[in-house]
Design a protein around this motif. Structure first.
Motif, PDB file in Angstrom:
ATOM      1  N   ASN A  67       1.014  -1.183  -0.048  1.00  0.00           N
ATOM      2  CA  ASN A  67       0.064   0.052  -0.027  1.00  0.00           C
ATOM      3  C   ASN A  67       0.997   1.088  -0.086  1.00  0.00           C
ATOM      4  O   ASN A  67       2.374   0.976   0.437  1.00  0.00           O
ATOM      5  N   ALA A  68       0.293   2.572  -0.384  1.00  0.00           N
ATOM      6  CA  ALA A  68       1.019   3.740  -0.289  1.00  0.00           C
ATOM      7  C   ALA A  68       1.026   4.272   0.995  1.00  0.00           C
ATOM      8  O   ALA A  68       0.052   4.088   1.671  1.00  0.00           O
ATOM      9  N   THR A  69       2.224   4.757   1.345  1.00  0.00           N
ATOM     10  CA  THR A  69       2.321   5.550   2.762  1.00  0.00           C
ATOM     11  C   THR A  69       2.491   7.091   2.328  1.00  0.00           C
ATOM     12  O   THR A  69       2.304   7.680   3.200  1.00  0.00           O
ATOM     13  N   GLY A  70       2.602   7.190   1.102  1.00  0.00           N
ATOM     14  CA  GLY A  70       2.699   8.779   0.785  1.00  0.00           C
ATOM     15  C   GLY A  70       2.066   9.147  -0.533  1.00  0.00           C
ATOM     16  O   GLY A  70       1.657   7.932  -1.399  1.00  0.00           O
ATOM     17  N   PRO A  71       1.976  10.247  -1.233  1.00  0.00           N
ATOM     18  CA  PRO A  71       1.594  10.319  -2.609  1.00  0.00           C
ATOM     19  C   PRO A  71       2.355   9.519  -3.590  1.00  0.00           C
ATOM     20  O   PRO A  71       3.539   9.479  -3.431  1.00  0.00           O
ATOM     21  N   PHE A  72       1.424   9.373  -4.743  1.00  0.00           N
ATOM     22  CA  PHE A  72       2.179   8.240  -5.530  1.00  0.00           C
ATOM     23  C   PHE A  72       1.276   8.314  -7.066  1.00  0.00           C
ATOM     24  O   PHE A  72       0.302   8.808  -6.979  1.00  0.00           O
ATOM     25  N   ARG A  73       2.129   8.203  -8.019  1.00  0.00           N
ATOM     26  CA  ARG A  73       1.327   8.227  -9.284  1.00  0.00           C
ATOM     27  C   ARG A  73       1.723   6.844  -9.937  1.00  0.00           C
ATOM     28  O   ARG A  73       2.722   6.183  -9.874  1.00  0.00           O
ATOM     29  N   TRP A  74       0.719   6.319 -10.632  1.00  0.00           N
ATOM     30  CA  TRP A  74       0.651   5.092 -11.436  1.00  0.00           C
ATOM     31  C   TRP A  74       2.039   5.044 -12.369  1.00  0.00           C
ATOM     32  O   TRP A  74       2.568   4.146 -12.375  1.00  0.00           O
ATOM     33  N   ALA A  75       1.958   6.229 -13.151  1.00  0.00           N
ATOM     34  CA  ALA A  75       2.761   6.158 -14.241  1.00  0.00           C
ATOM     35  C   ALA A  75       4.617   6.138 -13.662  1.00  0.00           C
ATOM     36  O   ALA A  75       5.137   5.523 -14.085  1.00  0.00           O
ATOM     37  N   ASP A  76       4.527   6.853 -12.364  1.00  0.00           N
ATOM     38  CA  ASP A  76       5.806   6.862 -11.833  1.00  0.00           C
ATOM     39  C   ASP A  76       6.170   5.301 -11.259  1.00  0.00           C
ATOM     40  O   ASP A  76       7.433   4.778 -11.510  1.00  0.00           O
ATOM     41  N   ASP A  77       5.167   4.552 -10.650  1.00  0.00           N
ATOM     42  CA  ASP A  77       5.785   3.208 -10.314  1.00  0.00           C
ATOM     43  C   ASP A  77       5.928   2.242 -11.360  1.00  0.00           C
ATOM     44  O   ASP A  77       6.958   1.455 -11.255  1.00  0.00           O
TER      45      ASP A  77
END
Length: 271
Positions: A67-77
């Motif tokens: 799970n995310a613990t901070g902001p994220f973007r799909w494309a970055d992952d």
């Protein structure tokens, strides 16, 4: 079902992200739909792996991924995973949410993408307007707010047959598989959990600059506004085309795997 030993893990900056890695050759990345995981593509991975290297990740917050613990973007992952693997450029194949991830990624990281196949999707900037879909989404929101997991699953699975069919009209194994995947993803989260996904904006202004081949694949029984948006994507890019899988709704790769696989194989042969 995928054995745990078949999964590999990428240690991202915010937890481990799971993925399948099969076959050898030019890279094809399979991006699953929302609330599911890489097993959406159980009928595609072995078929493609005979001639391609196939990567099938679990999107952050889904399946076996952190799970995310901070902001994220799909494309970055996805970009981080491809760079970790020192692989690409890749053909990105996505269903529903996965299709939006594919389009977002080619917009943000064009150097990593060789072509895009968006199934039941366009960019991530999409909101349903279809009354039936909005009603089902309202039922999902109500059930989730009340902690009614069975009610949420019942509403979620209505997208499998679509508006004009009943569950009796489709292979019950499809619903069972999606139910299992969705339960697994739901179990990772709490109803009051913050949504840390950061959406992309201004996507449609950039779509005409996508300079790789784009194929949109739509189930003929899917929501009309979603079909229209996917066809808009195919019309707007310089090299786009659209195909309809008749007799299928939101998951044509699961309902009509042989048809879907042939469409995909034919597109890959053109690259």
């Amino acid at each position: 079902m995928t054995a745990a030993s078949d999964l590999r893990f990428f240690p991202s900056a915010d937890g481990d992200l799971a993925y399948r890695d099969a076959g050898a050759g030019d890279l094809v990345v399979l991006l699953h739909s929302g609330f599911a995981d890489h097993r959406v593509f159980d009928a595609q991975i072995p078929a493609l792996a005979t001639g391609y290297r196939v990567i099938a990740p679990d999107v952050r917050g889904h399946g076996a991924s952190a799970n995310a613990t901070g902001p994220f973007r799909w494309a970055d992952d996805l970009a981080a995973l491809l760079r970790h693997l020192d692989a690409g450029p890749a053909v990105l194949v996505g269903v529903s949410m996965g299709g939006a991830i594919a389009t977002d990624t080619v917009l943000e990281y064009p150097e990593l993408v060789r072509a895009v196949v968006a199934c039941g999707a366009a960019t991530s900037e999409f909101e349903y307007t279809d009354p039936w879909v909005r009603q089902v989404q309202a039922e999902q929101a109500r059930a989730l707010g009340e902690g009614d997991v069975e009610g949420w699953l019942e509403a979620f699975l209505r997208f499998v047959p679509g508006e004009h069919r009943s569950p009796d009209d489709i292979d019950p194994a499809i619903g069972r598989r999606l139910r299992e995947m969705a339960l697994g993803t739901l179990s990772k989260h709490t109803p009051d959990e913050e949504n840390r996904h950061v959406p992309l904006t201004g996507t449609w202004a950039r779509v005409p600059k996508i300079d790789v081949p784009v194929l949109t694949v739509n189930g003929g029984l899917d929501a009309p506004d979603l079909i229209a948006e996917a066809e808009r994507l195919a019309r707007t890019v310089p090299d786009g085309r659209s195909v309809t899988v008749e007799g299928a709704a939101h998951y044509p790769n699961m309902e009509k795997p042989e048809v879907f696989n042939e469409i995909l194989a034919a597109f890959l042969r053109t690259l």
